[in-house]
Design a protein around this motif. Sequence first.
Motif, short mmCIF file in Angstrom:
data_model
loop_
_atom_site.label_atom_id
_atom_site.label_comp_id
_atom_site.label_asym_id
_atom_site.label_seq_id
_atom_site.Cartn_x
_atom_site.Cartn_y
_atom_site.Cartn_z
N LEU A 1 -8.41 4.25 3.04
CA LEU A 1 -7.07 4.80 3.13
C LEU A 1 -6.11 3.93 2.33
O LEU A 1 -6.16 2.70 2.44
CB LEU A 1 -6.59 4.74 4.58
CG LEU A 1 -6.76 5.95 5.49
CD1 LEU A 1 -6.08 5.65 6.82
CD2 LEU A 1 -6.16 7.20 4.86
N GLY A 2 -5.24 4.55 1.57
CA GLY A 2 -4.24 3.79 0.82
C GLY A 2 -3.01 3.52 1.67
O GLY A 2 -2.96 2.56 2.43
N PRO A 3 -2.01 4.39 1.59
CA PRO A 3 -0.72 4.10 2.22
C PRO A 3 -0.69 4.36 3.74
O PRO A 3 -1.58 5.00 4.29
CB PRO A 3 0.21 5.10 1.53
CG PRO A 3 -0.66 6.22 1.10
CD PRO A 3 -2.01 5.63 0.80
N MET A 4 0.36 3.87 4.36
CA MET A 4 0.71 4.29 5.72
C MET A 4 0.97 5.78 5.67
O MET A 4 1.61 6.28 4.73
CB MET A 4 1.99 3.57 6.15
CG MET A 4 2.57 4.04 7.46
SD MET A 4 1.83 3.29 8.93
CE MET A 4 2.64 1.70 8.99
N ILE A 5 0.46 6.51 6.66
CA ILE A 5 0.68 7.96 6.70
C ILE A 5 1.57 8.26 7.91
O ILE A 5 1.27 7.82 9.02
CB ILE A 5 -0.66 8.71 6.82
CG1 ILE A 5 -1.52 8.38 5.59
CG2 ILE A 5 -0.43 10.22 6.96
CD1 ILE A 5 -2.92 8.94 5.65
N ALA B 1 0.82 -1.21 0.00
CA ALA B 1 0.00 0.00 0.00
C ALA B 1 0.86 1.26 0.00
O ALA B 1 0.34 2.36 -0.14
CB ALA B 1 -0.92 -0.02 1.22
N GLY B 2 2.16 1.10 0.18
CA GLY B 2 3.05 2.26 0.17
C GLY B 2 3.12 2.98 1.51
O GLY B 2 2.37 2.68 2.45
N TYR B 3 4.05 3.93 1.57
CA TYR B 3 4.22 4.80 2.73
C TYR B 3 4.16 6.24 2.24
O TYR B 3 4.68 6.54 1.15
CB TYR B 3 5.60 4.59 3.36
CG TYR B 3 5.62 3.80 4.64
CD1 TYR B 3 5.34 2.43 4.63
CD2 TYR B 3 5.96 4.40 5.86
CE1 TYR B 3 5.40 1.69 5.81
CE2 TYR B 3 6.03 3.66 7.04
CZ TYR B 3 5.75 2.32 7.01
OH TYR B 3 5.82 1.58 8.16
N SER B 4 3.56 7.11 3.03
CA SER B 4 3.58 8.52 2.66
C SER B 4 3.99 9.35 3.87
O SER B 4 3.59 9.05 5.01
CB SER B 4 2.20 8.94 2.17
OG SER B 4 1.27 8.73 3.19
N TYR B 5 4.80 10.35 3.63
CA TYR B 5 5.22 11.30 4.67
C TYR B 5 4.64 12.65 4.30
O TYR B 5 4.88 13.15 3.20
CB TYR B 5 6.74 11.38 4.74
CG TYR B 5 7.37 10.20 5.45
CD1 TYR B 5 7.46 8.96 4.83
CD2 TYR B 5 7.85 10.33 6.75
CE1 TYR B 5 8.02 7.87 5.48
CE2 TYR B 5 8.42 9.25 7.41
CZ TYR B 5 8.50 8.03 6.78
OH TYR B 5 9.05 6.96 7.44
N PHE C 1 5.82 9.79 -1.45
CA PHE C 1 5.08 8.53 -1.55
C PHE C 1 6.02 7.47 -2.11
O PHE C 1 6.68 7.68 -3.13
CB PHE C 1 3.86 8.72 -2.47
CG PHE C 1 3.04 7.47 -2.67
CD1 PHE C 1 2.58 6.74 -1.57
CD2 PHE C 1 2.73 7.01 -3.95
CE1 PHE C 1 1.83 5.58 -1.75
CE2 PHE C 1 1.97 5.85 -4.13
CZ PHE C 1 1.53 5.14 -3.02
N SER C 2 6.11 6.35 -1.40
CA SER C 2 6.95 5.22 -1.85
C SER C 2 6.03 4.02 -2.01
O SER C 2 5.69 3.35 -1.03
CB SER C 2 8.06 4.95 -0.85
OG SER C 2 7.57 5.06 0.48
N PRO C 3 5.58 3.77 -3.24
CA PRO C 3 4.51 2.78 -3.47
C PRO C 3 4.89 1.33 -3.18
O PRO C 3 4.00 0.50 -3.00
CB PRO C 3 4.19 2.95 -4.97
CG PRO C 3 5.37 3.62 -5.56
CD PRO C 3 6.00 4.44 -4.48
N ASP C 4 6.19 1.01 -3.12
CA ASP C 4 6.56 -0.39 -2.93
C ASP C 4 6.64 -0.81 -1.46
O ASP C 4 6.87 -1.98 -1.15
CB ASP C 4 7.91 -0.69 -3.62
CG ASP C 4 7.82 -0.46 -5.12
OD1 ASP C 4 6.69 -0.50 -5.65
OD2 ASP C 4 8.86 -0.21 -5.74
N ASP C 5 6.48 0.14 -0.53
CA ASP C 5 6.42 -0.23 0.89
C ASP C 5 5.05 -0.85 1.17
O ASP C 5 4.18 -0.87 0.30
CB ASP C 5 6.61 1.03 1.75
CG ASP C 5 8.01 1.62 1.66
OD1 ASP C 5 8.95 0.87 1.34
OD2 ASP C 5 8.16 2.83 1.91
N GLY C 6 4.85 -1.32 2.39
CA GLY C 6 3.55 -1.93 2.68
C GLY C 6 3.41 -2.33 4.13
O GLY C 6 4.01 -1.71 5.02
N ASN C 7 2.64 -3.36 4.37
CA ASN C 7 2.43 -3.84 5.74
C ASN C 7 2.10 -5.33 5.72
O ASN C 7 1.72 -5.87 4.69
CB ASN C 7 1.36 -3.02 6.45
CG ASN C 7 0.06 -3.00 5.67
OD1 ASN C 7 -0.70 -3.96 5.69
ND2 ASN C 7 -0.20 -1.90 4.95
#
Length: 385
Positions: free
Chosen positions: A238-242, A88-92, A142-148
């Motif tokens: 929600l998409g990515p980790m925020i 889902a990616g990570y976003s800062y 946004f880094s789309p290749d990260d996840g959980n």
Amino acid sequence: MAMNSFDVIIVGAGSVGTPAALSLAEAGLKVLVLDQCPSVGQGSNKRAIGGLRATHSDPAKIRLCLRSLEVFATWKDRHGDDIEWLKAGYSYVAYRPEEEKTLKELLTVQKSYGLNIGWHDAAAFLEIIPDLNPHGLIGGTFSPDDGNASPLLAVHAFYSRAKKLGATFLFDERVTGLVAAGGRVAGVRTNKGEYAAPIVINAAGPTGADVAAMAGIDVPVRPDSHEAAVTEAVARFLGPMIVDIRPVAGSANYYFYQHATGQVIFCITPSPSIWGMDLRETSSFLPMVASRMVGLIPRLKNLRVRRTWRGLYPMTPDGSPIVGWARELEGYLLAVGMCGQGFMLGPGIGELIERMVLGATTTEDRETLTFLSPYREFKGGEKLK
Ligand SMILES: Cc1cc2nc3c(=O)[nH]c(=O)nc-3n(C[C@H](O)[C@H](O)[C@H](O)COP(=O)(O)OP(=O)(O)OC[C@H]3O[C@@H](n4cnc5c(N)ncnc54)[C@H](O)[C@@H]3O)c2cc1C
């Protein structure tokens, strides 16, 4: 080889010890893992919220986590177990020029180590996370290749495969001392017996310093407590980790994401840090984190929180892990001080440990190990803790 004799003994069946056991068993070594808890992953591992990213400011962590991400992302296809991996990616987020500057400056080093990450201005960023408060938003990365993934399902998957490959795990058994002779490791003592091995790996997490002290080694790892919570499950929105790294009174960063099964899971970094082993939940955590999250995504105010918990980060003074051979005692390997990232570092560090034990480190590994050295000065500071 005698029954109580092994090639390698690992202290701790957690986020790091378990994948390390797997890598060593894959290399054909006879491995023993000892843990004081009744089953695998019962220390800090099961308290992690499951975030997996290679988005760091330190090249060693970027590299190790890029490898970990490959392991997590491909696990189901390669081995069959569902560890609830979600890409889902990570976003800062950046709402102030300070954070914009920090995040943009990091992009150069992050990209140079192969990270798929980009900066998005406010309009583009809102397309990725439409529910973000637009007021004052500058943009974000946004880094789309990260996840959980699930820390417990993942550690169980690593454990099952390590056992299948011949690793021995003994639970409810506490390591109480180290056996050494002539300046080198000979084994460990526990509350139940004694085991021999020429290599002992300290992967004891938040109490890694106590286990190192049994060998007369001093490592700067201190437990620091963090709380987390999970909400009811709702349809995915929600998409990515925020991650919001703005410091405010009482807290540093906080981060949250929506799990594949619909729950929002979140966490905050208290400021100042709360040192010690106390695992009782507090009444100050929820009001503190909820007001920050609702400020960022007003829609979250409708969600009901189901459970909170508290766990320990094994902290180091500079926020980076400690991985390396002890100079004081031959055959003693430190893999401690994972801070808030032991789950995501685990598989990458496990494979690195395998190459260290086999004497097969690469030039890249040796560079990584200088960043993680137990003998570094601990002066720098990881920007994305
Ligand atoms: C609220 C919270 C959220 C987090 N979120 C994330 C996240 O999203 N992503 C992420 O990557 N990380 C996260 N973390 C951090 C992560 O949980 C830790 O970095 C990681 O679990 C540490 O791994 P470890 O193997 O070093 O320690 P552990 O997993 O604690 O394993 C150490 C093991 O050693 C055993 N042990 C210790 N001493 C002895 C002894 N003397 N004898 C026998 N056994 C012993 C313990 O019982 C334990 O099982 C979070 C942590 C918390 C608290």
